[in-house]
Design a protein around this motif. Structure first.
Motif, short mmCIF file in Angstrom:
data_model
loop_
_atom_site.label_atom_id
_atom_site.label_comp_id
_atom_site.label_asym_id
_atom_site.label_seq_id
_atom_site.Cartn_x
_atom_site.Cartn_y
_atom_site.Cartn_z
N ILE A 53 28.86 40.46 29.66
CA ILE A 53 29.09 41.65 28.82
C ILE A 53 29.37 42.83 29.72
N GLY A 54 30.31 43.66 29.28
CA GLY A 54 30.79 44.77 30.08
C GLY A 54 32.30 44.66 30.16
N ARG A 64 44.89 32.99 28.83
CA ARG A 64 45.03 31.85 27.93
C ARG A 64 44.38 30.64 28.61
N ALA A 65 43.18 30.41 28.20
CA ALA A 65 42.35 29.28 28.63
C ALA A 65 41.23 29.30 27.62
N ASN A 66 40.39 28.29 27.59
CA ASN A 66 39.25 28.39 26.67
C ASN A 66 38.44 29.60 27.11
N GLY A 67 38.31 30.56 26.22
CA GLY A 67 37.68 31.82 26.59
C GLY A 67 36.41 32.05 25.79
N ILE A 68 35.30 32.19 26.50
CA ILE A 68 34.02 32.33 25.82
C ILE A 68 33.34 33.59 26.29
N HIS A 69 33.21 34.54 25.38
CA HIS A 69 32.58 35.82 25.68
C HIS A 69 31.12 35.70 25.29
N THR A 70 30.23 35.79 26.25
CA THR A 70 28.83 35.41 26.00
C THR A 70 27.93 36.63 25.80
N LEU A 71 26.77 36.60 26.40
CA LEU A 71 25.76 37.66 26.23
C LEU A 71 25.52 38.36 27.56
N HIS A 72 24.98 39.56 27.47
CA HIS A 72 24.72 40.33 28.69
C HIS A 72 23.72 39.60 29.58
N GLY B 345 20.03 34.48 21.92
CA GLY B 345 20.90 33.31 22.00
C GLY B 345 21.11 32.66 20.63
N LEU B 346 20.06 32.71 19.82
CA LEU B 346 20.15 32.18 18.46
C LEU B 346 21.23 32.93 17.69
N GLY B 347 21.21 34.26 17.82
CA GLY B 347 22.21 35.07 17.13
C GLY B 347 23.61 34.78 17.65
N TRP B 348 23.72 34.57 18.95
CA TRP B 348 25.03 34.25 19.53
C TRP B 348 25.56 32.95 18.94
#
Lengths: 311, 649
Positions: A53-54, A64-72, B345-348
């Motif tokens: 995140i940021g 263009r690739a499998n793109g996964i924006h996750t958590l901080h 993580g659950l929310g994600w």
């Protein structure tokens, strides 16, 4: 897709409008990454890019690739999970300095204990941009960004020394606007069969105009006489000598050396340890292996286990 | 407020199951083999075609503090423990002090002769509150403040006392050839064997159970088999006030606990990756999976999950989510504070529509709470935990059989509806041992995600395509034409960021629609179970392991309809409204302080519970304690809030 298919950086361009600031170092990193993927001829569907995140976390949007924006702070666990479940994928984690060294520091360190085949691109501009310019953990003590009311009271962490201590087996440092050299470093990081950490220094022209391109241009210097290799079977003295050489490079405050600092082949890939835990892995890929027969009945036979509990 | 049962307090009329099961209790210092001995005894009894239900109590401690195990043995399937044992086996003086008051007549106490006169003040691990209570009772009876006084009180109630010359017996074992190293722990075997002899447990059954338990240590087998033989010879002349119920010729059954059942269900389900961080009591499941990760497959190969201990619960949940993105079945297991850490993580997973299974073993909270004690205090948390609104499913197991079925089912729900599924259990269920019919995974049909329909092309996949049922076809990485984007930021159908108000509405509605689809598709039998008299005017609703106490109490209180909710979210409101329409009196039974299910029922059906029967001491609810509370309700004397208490658990 056959391996001989050639790709160009444009094949990894996404239709998404890019909302990074003008002059942001992220653009250079994105271009270098697209160039590296093209040079490696990796089909976009075989690549998974995880973002933290940021500002840097948005990188997957623009690829263009499998793109996964996750958590901080959690980009490394997400990326590791994907690699464990689908070892055939090329997995890249892209995260910022705050993401990796503050909120995600526990993962940063513990990832070093697992020499999993991942590439970690560490976007390092010493600033929290999206939250308006606070100090990141790599901002030196006494410095002040445009978002700060007072000089930074806390000291900086050195991501490379930390990665070295944590056990990362490939460590490099690059500069966002030396795109060709950075692409070369990313290629080497991806090719490394274990955990690769690439510290990418970059300007944040919006919040930290003092460290602009000119500031970096005066300092960035490509490493030319450093041999980063620890071949298989290297002993402790050889390892210590290399670590000492790396510390000496980092100690030089007049220059910012960029290049491969460590390529440690003496540590076994994590895959070897995992295979001892689960002999079916990675030949039987969890993501693609069937789990049921044609009628939907479970493939796993637990009868022997049930017998242990039978009365 | 009604304190419905305090064993030993003289409420003899309330005792249930007098002839249905034999309640055997063993206690001793943690780490001394209490659990092992209870397992051996349970297995020996089960061998004769008998049924078992047991409960385990222990401190958050490695060695020294008190632990005990109740094994109930019956001629028909059992679902609840008893708080008042008929037979108490004491492996130390503290056990005698803690439990002598709970033993019910006719019954017996077996203890080492050296423990028969120990001052309560010398028992340093005895809780002050309990010591004061015991001393008060002893003072009233003018008895010494010692185990001897408690034994005298028991004798006056008609309890038989059996001081055992355990050390003399051990000395004899030592003197026999080959047994020179007879360890401290053989005292446990001697005491348990004496109890088996007293109850009429065939020696061969106990010998077989001992051999099975120590199969990996041949020298230990010989010593313990000799100990069993000695105790059966020496104790032969003693008559018993209670005997073991007869066994029946039954089809093959299993004897195991909830965490083992879950692990077996996960293996059958095709688990690909389990991540975890050590925490009580959830780690037992992961430890079992680690030990049995390599599983034979029907196609002749071997497979099974990767099981990985990671740095914290944040890594555990997010690593599992990262794995689940690829199409593998991934899970994590946790307890108490672990789930608090996992909520982001659950929310994600909810936002990104990732099929993720979280197995949650409830323990006493909040904060560190009571790590080894049971509780059902996390129901509202697992349903509502996390910021924002996102779909999830919550299922809860009532016994060991449910635990296996639910572990399998959790993955099907997760994949079918592409969302996180929380499988709720509680400490009581994971620490118990229960005889259940052998699991049959071949009866289960595995259901997977709606596959991506496209064929290979160069385009990208719309990960969050809008559909009538809310469920999008699921692209998977590594497959041509299925490259996709996904993000925890609000996104459009292509999985890229969007803050457009209409897109936001579409996505909120799409995600919510999946739960409506689930509520519509899932058959009623998977949502709830009904036990007892379907026409009874009194209805008791419950969930989790507390179900067992209600099933068991039906034998003594048949005018009762029991509804066990197995699907807690989406809440089965339509089914419940229909079933509660004609009930006169609604009782909700839960192992928590506030009555969380009762609140949910009120919110979702409009039916307010007339009575909440609750227990929050960290100990499970038993049929024995439930009966007087239900009788009071039937007699018009029940209160709105009835708390079950037992100061001796």
């Amino acid at each position: 897709m056959p391996q001989h298919v050639r790709f160009t950086p444009r094949d990894y361009a996404s239709p998404e409008y890019n909302d990074w600031c003008r002059g942001c170092g992220d653009y250079g990193i994105l271009r270098a990454l697209q160039k590296a993927l093209a040079d490696l001829s990796l089909p976009p569907e075989q690549v998974a890019v995880f973002g933290g995140i940021g500002c840097s976390g948005k990188t997957p949007y623009y690829l263009r690739a499998n793109g996964i924006h996750t958590l901080h702070g959690r980009v490394l666990p997400f990326a590791a999970g994907a690699k464990l479940a689908h070892p055939a994928l090329t997995v890249i984690a892209a995260g910022g300095d705050g993401d990796g060294l503050s909120i995600g520091a526990g993962h940063f360190v513990n990832a070093g204990r697992r020499n999993l085949d991942l590439t970690y691109l560490f976007f390092n501009n010493a600033v929290y941009g999206l939250t308006k310019g606070q100090a990141s953990p790599t901002l030196p003590q006494g410095e002040q960004t445009r978002g700060m009311a007072a000089p930074n009271p806390q000291r900086a962490l050195d991501p490379i020394r930390l990665a070295l201590a944590a056990g990362y087996t490939w460590i490099g440092r690059g500069y966002a606007y030396d795109v060709d050299h950075l692409a070369h470093l990313i290629i080497r990081a991806i090719r490394h069969p274990g955990l690769a950490f690439l510290d990418i220094r970059q300007p944040c022209p919006h919040y930290d105009p003092a460290h602009d391109k000119a500031w970096y241009a005066a300092r960035v210097k490509r490493l030319d006489d450093h041999d980063p290799c620890l071949p298989p079977g290297s002993d402790v003295s050889r390892r210590n000598a290399l670590h000492t050489a790396i510390h000496r490079i980092l100690d030089d405050e007049t220059t910012l050396a960029v290049g491969v600092l460590l390529e440690d082949r003496s540590i076994a890939p994590f895959a070897e340890a995992l295979q001892r835990l689960q002999p079916a892995w990675p030949a039987r890929i969890p993501a693609t292996a069937p789990i049921a027969d044609a009628h939907g009945r479970p493939l796993a036979r637990i009868d022997e286990l049930l017998d242990r509990f039978t009365v | 407020m009604l304190s419905s049962v305090s064993p030993g307090s003289g409420m003899d009329g309330t005792m249930v199951n007098k002839d249905r099961c034999l309640a055997w209790r063993i206690g001793g210092p943690q780490g001394s083999g209490v659990l092992r001995m209870a397992q051996i005894f349970a297995r020996a009894c089960a061998r004769g075609g008998r049924e078992i239900y047991s409960r385990r109590e222990y401190h958050s401690n490695i060695t020294g503090r008190h632990s005990y195990f109740d094994v109930c043995v019956g001629s028909r399937p059992l679902f609840s423990h008893r708080e008042s044992p008929r037979l108490l086996v004491c492996l130390d003086a503290e056990t005698l002090a803690r439990h002598a008051e709970s033993v019910e007549a006719p019954g017996a106490i077996l203890y080492a002769d050296s423990d028969g006169d120990v001052a309560l003040d010398a028992l340093r691990l005895l809780d002050t509150r309990l010591r004061d209570e015991l001393n008060r009772r002893l003072d009233t009876d003018d008895l010494p403040r010692a185990t001897s006084g408690l034994l005298e009180r028991a004798a006056r109630r008609g309890i038989r006392l059996h001081p055992l010359p355990l050390r003399a017996w051990r000395a004899r074992l030592k003197s026999e050839a080959g047994n020179r190293k007879a360890a401290q722990r053989v005292l446990n075997t001697l005491a348990v064997a004496a109890s088996g002899r007293l109850l009429g447990l065939p020696e061969a059954d106990l010998q077989a159970a001992v051999a099975g338990a120590f199969a990996h240590k041949p020298d230990v087998i010989d010593l313990n088999r000799a100990a069993v033989g000695l105790a059966y010879r020496e104790f032969a002349a003693t008559a018993s006030p209670v005997t073991l119920p007869p066994g029946c010729d039954r089809p093959e059954r299993l004897l195991l606990g909830g965490h083992e059942a879950v692990a077996l269900g996960k293996l059958a389900a095709g688990l690909g990756l389990q991540t975890y961080y050590p925490i009580s009591p959830a780690s037992d499941e992961s430890a079992f999976l680690e030990a049995h990760a390599s599983v034979p497959l029907a196609d002749g190969n071997r497979g099974g999950p990767l099981v990985l201990q990671v740095e914290d619960e944040l890594a555990a949940v997010n690593m599992a989510a990262g794995g689940a993105l690829t199409g593998a079945r991934c899970a994590t297991a946790t307890s108490g504070p672990g789930l608090s850490l996992m909520t982001e993580g659950l929310g994600w997973a909810g936002m990104n529509e990732v099929p993720l299974v979280i197995t949650h073993y409830q323990r006493g909270g909040p904060s560190t709470g009571m790590p080894t004690r049971t509780d059902q205090g996390d129901l509202q948390f697992v349903i509502h935990g996390g910021h924002g609104e996102f779909p999830r499913m919550v299922i809860a197991s009532g016994d060991v059989s449910d635990a296996f079925d639910d572990a399998l089912r959790a993955f099907d729900y997760a994949e079918r509806y592409q969302l996180p599924v929380i499988h709720l259990l509680d400490r009581a269920l994971t620490g118990c041992l229960q005889t259940v019919p052998r699991f049959d995974p071949s009866r289960h049909t595995i259901r997977r995600s709606k596959p991506w329909p496209g064929t290979a092309d160069a385009g990208s996949a719309e990960r969050f395509r809008l559909t009538g049922d809310g469920i999008s076809p699921r692209p998977l990485p590594g497959r041509p034409g299925q490259q996709f984007w996904t993000t925890g930021v609000e996104h459009g159908i292509e999985g890229r960021v969007s803050e457009d108000p209409v897109v936001r509405e579409q996505m909120m509605e799409k995600r919510a629609r999946k739960l409506e689809t689930a509520a519509r598709e899932i058959p009623e039998r998977e949502k709830l179970a009904v036990f007892g008299d379907p026409d009874a005017p009194l209805t008791a609703v419950t969930w989790g392991s507390t179900t067992g106490a209600l099933r068991e109490v039906l034998h003594d209180f048949p005018a009762l309809r029991v509804l066990q909710l197995r699907l807690l979210w989406p809440f089965p409101d339509a089914e419940l409204i229909e079933r509660l329409a004609d009930t006169d009196t609604l009782v909700v039974v839960e192992n928590n302080y506030s009555g969380q299910l009762a609140d949910l029922i009120a919110a979702h059906t409009g039916h307010r519970a007339d009575h909440r029967i609750l227990k929050y001491s960290g100990r499970p609810i038993s049929a024995e304690a439930l009966l007087p509370a239900l009788q009071a309700i039937a007699n018009g004397k029940g209160e709105a809030r009835m708390v079950l208490r037992n100061p001796f658990e």
